[in-house]
Design a protein around this motif. Structure first.
Motif, PDB file in Angstrom:
ATOM      1  N   PRO A 135       0.810  -1.226   0.000  1.00 26.08           N
ATOM      2  CA  PRO A 135       0.000   0.000   0.000  1.00 26.08           C
ATOM      3  C   PRO A 135       0.844   1.277   0.000  1.00 26.08           C
ATOM      4  O   PRO A 135       0.502   2.244  -0.688  1.00 26.08           O
ATOM      5  CB  PRO A 135      -0.816  -0.095   1.288  1.00 26.08           C
ATOM      6  CG  PRO A 135      -0.824  -1.534   1.650  1.00 26.08           C
ATOM      7  CD  PRO A 135       0.465  -2.086   1.143  1.00 26.08           C
ATOM      8  N   ILE A 140      -8.873   0.034   0.818  1.00 29.72           N
ATOM      9  CA  ILE A 140      -8.744  -1.125   1.691  1.00 29.72           C
ATOM     10  C   ILE A 140     -10.146  -1.695   1.912  1.00 29.72           C
ATOM     11  O   ILE A 140     -11.019  -1.012   2.434  1.00 29.72           O
ATOM     12  CB  ILE A 140      -8.090  -0.761   3.043  1.00 29.72           C
ATOM     13  CG1 ILE A 140      -6.723  -0.100   2.828  1.00 29.72           C
ATOM     14  CG2 ILE A 140      -8.005  -1.987   3.949  1.00 29.72           C
ATOM     15  CD1 ILE A 140      -5.678  -0.963   2.180  1.00 29.72           C
ATOM     16  N   ASP A 169      -9.143  -5.349   6.482  1.00 35.45           N
ATOM     17  CA  ASP A 169      -7.837  -5.380   7.130  1.00 35.45           C
ATOM     18  C   ASP A 169      -7.978  -6.170   8.424  1.00 35.45           C
ATOM     19  O   ASP A 169      -8.365  -5.630   9.450  1.00 35.45           O
ATOM     20  CB  ASP A 169      -7.338  -3.965   7.404  1.00 35.45           C
ATOM     21  CG  ASP A 169      -5.905  -3.932   7.899  1.00 35.45           C
ATOM     22  OD1 ASP A 169      -5.302  -5.011   8.056  1.00 35.45           O
ATOM     23  OD2 ASP A 169      -5.395  -2.830   8.127  1.00 35.45           O
ATOM     24  N   LEU A 186      -5.045  -8.875   4.350  1.00 36.28           N
ATOM     25  CA  LEU A 186      -5.373  -7.532   3.891  1.00 36.28           C
ATOM     26  C   LEU A 186      -5.932  -7.658   2.484  1.00 36.28           C
ATOM     27  O   LEU A 186      -5.315  -8.261   1.607  1.00 36.28           O
ATOM     28  CB  LEU A 186      -4.127  -6.635   3.880  1.00 36.28           C
ATOM     29  CG  LEU A 186      -4.303  -5.241   3.296  1.00 36.28           C
ATOM     30  CD1 LEU A 186      -5.216  -4.406   4.192  1.00 36.28           C
ATOM     31  CD2 LEU A 186      -2.963  -4.564   3.114  1.00 36.28           C
ATOM     32  N   MET A 197      -7.357  -5.416  -0.710  1.00 38.91           N
ATOM     33  CA  MET A 197      -7.417  -4.051  -1.223  1.00 38.91           C
ATOM     34  C   MET A 197      -7.606  -4.035  -2.723  1.00 38.91           C
ATOM     35  O   MET A 197      -7.294  -4.994  -3.414  1.00 38.91           O
ATOM     36  CB  MET A 197      -6.165  -3.278  -0.844  1.00 38.91           C
ATOM     37  CG  MET A 197      -4.908  -3.759  -1.473  1.00 38.91           C
ATOM     38  SD  MET A 197      -3.542  -2.744  -0.900  1.00 38.91           S
ATOM     39  CE  MET A 197      -2.223  -3.531  -1.748  1.00 38.91           C
TER      40      MET A 197
END
Length: 73
Positions: free
Chosen positions: A45, A57, A60, A65, A67
């Motif tokens: 990121p 996002i 998380d 994670l 995204m």
């Protein structure tokens, strides 16, 4: 939208793979990425923001994670 699950991999592979995939995308296209490695969750990121890509996002959590990266240039 391209989807890629990079959870089995550790840094630097996910970062390199994301950069290579983004080169193939046209402006406005998106890449949905899943990451689990601690280093990749931090580095991907940050680099995408530094390079000027749009980032959203989705989720998380401690183990993953999720995204979406949008190619803006």
């Amino acid at each position: 939208m391209i989807f890629i699950d990079l959870t089995p991999y550790s840094c630097p592979y996910p970062l390199v793979k994301v950069k290579l995939l983004l080169k193939e995308l046209q402006v406005g296209e998106t890449l949905h990425v899943l990451l689990s490695d601690h280093g990749s969750r931090r580095d991907v990121p940050l680099l995408m923001k530094k390079m000027g890509f749009g980032i959203e996002i989705i989720k998380d959590e401690s183990h993953c994670l999720s995204m979406i990266i949008t190619k803006t240039n």
